[in-house]
Write an enzyme that holds these catalytic residues in place. Structure first.
Site, PDB file in Angstrom:
ATOM      1  N   SER A 276       0.808  -1.217   0.000  1.00  0.00           N
ATOM      2  CA  SER A 276       0.000   0.000   0.000  1.00  0.00           C
ATOM      3  C   SER A 276       0.845   1.273   0.000  1.00  0.00           C
ATOM      4  O   SER A 276       1.615   1.510  -0.922  1.00  0.00           O
ATOM      5  CB  SER A 276      -0.959  -0.038   1.194  1.00  0.00           C
ATOM      6  OG  SER A 276      -1.904   0.992   1.126  1.00  0.00           O
TER       7      SER A 276
ATOM      8  N   ASP B 299      -1.005   1.562  -4.005  1.00  0.00           N
ATOM      9  CA  ASP B 299      -1.810   0.486  -4.596  1.00  0.00           C
ATOM     10  C   ASP B 299      -3.182   0.958  -5.041  1.00  0.00           C
ATOM     11  O   ASP B 299      -4.011   0.165  -5.462  1.00  0.00           O
ATOM     12  CB  ASP B 299      -1.924  -0.701  -3.636  1.00  0.00           C
ATOM     13  CG  ASP B 299      -2.839  -0.430  -2.456  1.00  0.00           C
ATOM     14  OD1 ASP B 299      -2.939   0.739  -2.041  1.00  0.00           O
ATOM     15  OD2 ASP B 299      -3.429  -1.390  -1.929  1.00  0.00           O
TER      16      ASP B 299
ATOM     17  N   ASP C 201      -2.592   6.475  -3.523  1.00  0.00           N
ATOM     18  CA  ASP C 201      -1.445   5.861  -2.857  1.00  0.00           C
ATOM     19  C   ASP C 201      -0.887   4.748  -3.738  1.00  0.00           C
ATOM     20  O   ASP C 201      -1.358   4.528  -4.860  1.00  0.00           O
ATOM     21  CB  ASP C 201      -1.810   5.353  -1.460  1.00  0.00           C
ATOM     22  CG  ASP C 201      -2.760   4.175  -1.483  1.00  0.00           C
ATOM     23  OD1 ASP C 201      -3.437   3.962  -2.504  1.00  0.00           O
ATOM     24  OD2 ASP C 201      -2.832   3.447  -0.469  1.00  0.00           O
TER      25      ASP C 201
ATOM     26  N   ASP D  89      -5.885   2.309  -3.525  1.00  0.00           N
ATOM     27  CA  ASP D  89      -7.157   2.125  -2.838  1.00  0.00           C
ATOM     28  C   ASP D  89      -7.547   3.316  -1.966  1.00  0.00           C
ATOM     29  O   ASP D  89      -8.583   3.293  -1.315  1.00  0.00           O
ATOM     30  CB  ASP D  89      -7.174   0.825  -2.026  1.00  0.00           C
ATOM     31  CG  ASP D  89      -6.146   0.799  -0.902  1.00  0.00           C
ATOM     32  OD1 ASP D  89      -5.370   1.760  -0.768  1.00  0.00           O
ATOM     33  OD2 ASP D  89      -6.121  -0.210  -0.167  1.00  0.00           O
TER      34      ASP D  89
END
Length: 458
Positions: free
Chosen positions: A115, A256, A254, A258
């Site tokens: 993440s 990833d 961010d 999400d």
């Protein structure tokens, strides 16, 4: 049963340190394959269901960390040995993998990502074939099996690997489909910051194909620069680019993809609470809000107050989008989120999606003919003071009379104007002290008094 490897969002850690090592990740893939082959992953409660296909199959996506190549190969080997087919889609956002698992009717989706963490970290997280987080019972079963010896099926039953050549295009079309068909983004100049992460090749095209003039930044990943000085955790780059390009607004994702934050043409940044407010108020004003809203323990008190004034039900979940999702499903509601920028719109996607959430904010702006400052900035946040107190025993404060006295005194000073939250960290010897009210000086004074008491108790 206590979790041994899985946290609130999969298995995560420093690359090369247990459990983020090639041998463990191969065993994790093998265990997941065995569980999926035996039970499927479409059971809400984790119970066994008939297989949806003769050979179970999963899709694997990753972000742009250099370690993704190694971990992808390890996962693939473990899954194949367990008799599971693998579809590889390369760098793709976490919510894209959830979408692909559902769209392709696969047994599960697996994401290799840490993440918003730096490139030295990585992790593995799973989605069911319905695009939801795996039920706790299934994760616990994988944990049980991972400590058993690996198995390798006979050659005729080994899994195969394939590449999904059009994964990016499929996801772009999916995102565009969550925006009202009768509207477009023509006339808007938008800076899109991909944090040198998994959205680098899909985020810009989504907004461009809906008509916006897009200025992409943070879209040159090299394996090492994910989340470095760009993205939702580093908004300075977005603010500068918006002003330099005279853009109407900016969107930062961010690593990833999400979660997000946004900024207006003046460089004012709006967090997850303010963006959630924009979405909720728009839906409420047009009779489209189903039930209420779920936030977390960290959700700003100002949002709770504004929702209460509109008679919109609001509940707080534990910190983590997993817990927000659990509350939404339990109540049959659709919208919730965290101040960090994880926003869930369950009528649009099964999981948090930064691109989809940004589109919902843009839709609210267009429907009300308002600017980002008007839809998001209308929520004036209460000042939150957060102090991390290092202590040898993070649990000691619970029974300490001096801490109890400091908390009681803070509560009396704050009254109905604020609140106190004490939260031990789950990863380090720290107690997080958060105080918020309508006056920063009051919040800071209360937080410092409580922090001092906790420091003495530890």
């Amino acid at each position: 049963m206590t979790r041994k490897y899985f946290g609130t969002d999969g298995v995560r850690g420093r690359v090369g340190e247990y459990p983020i090592t090639p041998d463990f990740v191969m065993r994790l893939g093998n265990a997941a394959g065995r569980v999926l082959a035996g039970a499927g992953s479409r059971a809400e409660g984790g119970g066994p269901l008939p297989r949806t296909a003769p050979q179970p199959a999963v899709v694997i996506g990753k972000d742009t960390r250099v370690s993704g190549y190694m971990l992808e190969s390890a996962l693939q080997a473990g899954l194949s040995a367990a008799g599971v087919d693998v579809y590889l889609c390369g760098p793709m956002p976490t919510p894209a993998v959830a979408y692909l698992a559902r769209a392709l009717r696969l047994s599960a989706g697996i994401v290799i990502s840490a993440s918003h963490n730096p490139y030295e970290d990585n992790g593995i997280k799973f989605f069911s074939g319905d695009g939801n987080k795996l039920p706790d019972a299934v994760e616990l079963e994988i944990e049980r099996v991972v400590d058993e010896p690996m198995i390798t099926r006979e050659s005729a039953s080994l899994g195969r690997a394939r590449r999904i050549a059009d994964a990016g295009g499929r996801y772009i079309e999916f995102c565009k489909g969550t925006f009202p068909a009768e509207r477009d983004l023509r006339g808007l100049r938008i800076v899109v910051d991909s944090a040198h992460g998994a959205t680098y090749h899909v985020a810009g095209p989504v907004f461009h194909e809906l008509g916006a003039d897009v200025i992409p930044i943070g879209n040159q990943p090299d394996g090492f620069n994910i989340n470095r000085s760009f993205g939702a955790t580093h908004p300075a780059a977005l603010r500068e680019a918006v002003k330099a390009n005279r853009a109407h607004l900016g969107i930062a994702l961010d690593g990833d993809g999400d979660r997000l934050l946004m900024c207006d043409q003046d460089g004012t940044v709006y967090d997850g609470d303010q963006l959630l407010h924009a979405i909720v108020v728009d839906r409420h004003e047009h009779g489209e809000l189903v039930g209420g809203v779920v936030g977390t323990l960290m959700t700003n008190l100002a949002l709770e107050r504004v929702l209460a004034a509109r008679d919109i039900p609001f509940v707080r979940a534990a910190v983590g989008d997993r817990y927000v999702l659990e509350q939404l499903r339990a109540r049959g509601w659709q919208v919730g989120g965290e101040n960090s920028g994880h926003i869930l719109c369950l009528d649009r996607h099964t999981t948090g999606d930064g691109i989809v959430s940004a589109l919902q904010v843009l839709a609210a702006m267009q429907r009300g003919q308002r600017t980002l400052a008007e839809v998001a900035g209308s929520l004036v946040l209460f000042p939150q003071v957060l102090i991390n107190v290092r202590t040898g025993n993070p649990a000691a404060y619970r029974d300490d009379p001096d801490v109890a006295k400091a908390v009681a005194e803070a509560g009396a000073a704050l009254g109905a104007r604020g609140r106190v939250l004490l939260r031990p960290s789950g990863t380090e010897p720290v107690v997080r002290v958060m105080v918020e009210s309508d006056r920063e000086s009051l919040s800071r004074g209360c937080a410092e008094s409580i922090a001092a008491a906790i420091g003495k108790a530890g």
